[in-house]
Enzyme design. Structure first.
Site, PDB file in Angstrom:
ATOM      1  N   ARG A  66       0.826  -1.222   0.000  1.00 47.87           N
ATOM      2  CA  ARG A  66       0.000   0.000   0.000  1.00 47.87           C
ATOM      3  C   ARG A  66       0.852   1.262   0.000  1.00 47.87           C
ATOM      4  NH1 ARG A  66      -2.827  -3.674   2.960  1.00 47.87           N
ATOM      5  NH2 ARG A  66      -1.708  -3.106   4.857  1.00 47.87           N
ATOM      6  N   GLU A 103       5.667 -10.544  14.782  1.00 47.13           N
ATOM      7  CA  GLU A 103       5.194 -11.071  16.068  1.00 47.13           C
ATOM      8  C   GLU A 103       5.592 -12.546  16.201  1.00 47.13           C
ATOM      9  OE1 GLU A 103       1.033 -10.559  16.523  1.00 47.13           O
ATOM     10  OE2 GLU A 103       1.050 -11.162  18.633  1.00 47.13           O
TER      11      GLU A 103
HETATM   12  P1  AMP Z   1       5.039  -2.738  11.301  1.00 47.46           P
HETATM   13  O1  AMP Z   1       6.238  -3.348  10.643  1.00 47.46           O
HETATM   14  O2  AMP Z   1       4.621  -3.483  12.536  1.00 47.46           O
HETATM   15  O3  AMP Z   1       5.205  -1.253  11.550  1.00 47.46           O
HETATM   16  O4  AMP Z   1       3.822  -2.926  10.305  1.00 47.46           O
HETATM   17  C1  AMP Z   1       3.622  -2.053   9.256  1.00 47.46           C
HETATM   18  C2  AMP Z   1       3.151  -2.737   8.004  1.00 47.46           C
HETATM   19  O5  AMP Z   1       2.106  -3.669   8.261  1.00 47.46           O
HETATM   20  C3  AMP Z   1       2.604  -1.703   7.049  1.00 47.46           C
HETATM   21  O6  AMP Z   1       3.135  -1.970   5.751  1.00 47.46           O
HETATM   22  C4  AMP Z   1       1.091  -1.881   7.100  1.00 47.46           C
HETATM   23  O7  AMP Z   1       0.553  -1.877   5.799  1.00 47.46           O
HETATM   24  C5  AMP Z   1       0.847  -3.214   7.784  1.00 47.46           C
HETATM   25  N1  AMP Z   1      -0.038  -3.118   8.962  1.00 47.46           N
HETATM   26  C6  AMP Z   1       0.311  -3.371  10.244  1.00 47.46           C
HETATM   27  N2  AMP Z   1      -0.713  -3.221  11.084  1.00 47.46           N
HETATM   28  C7  AMP Z   1      -1.777  -2.835  10.330  1.00 47.46           C
HETATM   29  C8  AMP Z   1      -3.151  -2.497  10.617  1.00 47.46           C
HETATM   30  N3  AMP Z   1      -3.646  -2.508  11.863  1.00 47.46           N
HETATM   31  N4  AMP Z   1      -3.940  -2.125   9.581  1.00 47.46           N
HETATM   32  C9  AMP Z   1      -3.449  -2.097   8.318  1.00 47.46           C
HETATM   33  N5  AMP Z   1      -2.184  -2.408   7.984  1.00 47.46           N
HETATM   34  C10 AMP Z   1      -1.341  -2.780   8.969  1.00 47.46           C
END
Ligand code: AMP
Length: 178
Positions: A66, A103
């Site tokens: 996205r 996770e």
């Molecule tokens: P992180 O690496 O934990 O910061 O996760 C970020 C990535 O996961 C981004 O590319 C987001 O598109 C996706 N993502 C994580 N959590 C969500 C959420 N609650 N809603 C939508 N996309 C998420």
């Protein structure tokens, strides 16, 4: 109220929360209603690039998948190139890879070895900052190529996950904070 504040509140109202997607316990932030609204989509690009003018940025780097939507539009606006950082195994040419923790388990992002010139000025964009693992890995890839990150920008930040902590070496902006 400034035009900027209005746009950001409008964007927040259009983001749809989908409980338990793609698995139990996740509150998925669905941005498709934002994209479908021409004014809101354009408002996102204006806010993500606010303060930058054509000539200030050499490349806008977007994170799979996205992040591509916003980064590509921002690149056109800033008259900069667009560079994708993809999940491992998707890019056809030689790549640098960076693993990061999820996770459960790990994931890997990749960039073409010649995607950015050393010293090029980069704006890094993704749709959402959660734990910051994805963006931190992407930022490392940009640094591996010798480019300079001017800022990392997100449409949405889940601040309770403290992802900014992982990105503390960079200026970070987010438009809508939960
Ligand atoms: P992180 O690496 O934990 O910061 O996760 C970020 C990535 O996961 C981004 O590319 C987001 O598109 C996706 N993502 C994580 N959590 C969500 C959420 N609650 N809603 C939508 N996309 C998420």
């Amino acid at each position: 109220m400034t035009q900027t504040a209005t746009a950001s509140a409008d964007i927040a109202r259009a983001i749809r929360n989908i409980p338990d997607f793609p698995k139990a316990g996740i509150q998925f932030k669905d941005i498709t209603p934002v994209l479908a609204d021409a004014r809101l989509f354009a408002g996102c690009i204006d806010l993500l690039t606010e303060g930058f003018k054509p000539g200030m940025v050499d490349a806008v780097v977007g994170i799979d998948a996205r992040g591509f939507i916003f980064a590509a539009a921002a690149a056109i606006k800033l008259e900069a190139g667009f560079v994708p950082i993809r999940k491992k195994g998707k890019l056809p040419y030689q790549t640098h890879e960076q693993e990061y923790d999820l996770e459960y388990g790990t994931a890997t992002v990749a960039v073409h070895v010649d995607a950015l010139k050393p010293g090029s000025r980069v704006l890094l964009i993704d749709d959402l900052l959660a734990t910051g693992g994805t963006a931190a890995a992407a930022a490392k890839l940009v640094q591996t190529l010798g480019a300079e990150i001017l800022e990392i920008a997100f449409l949405i930040e889940l601040s309770f996950l403290d992802g900014r902590q992982r990105l503390k070496d960079y200026p970070v902006r987010s438009l809508v904070v939960y």
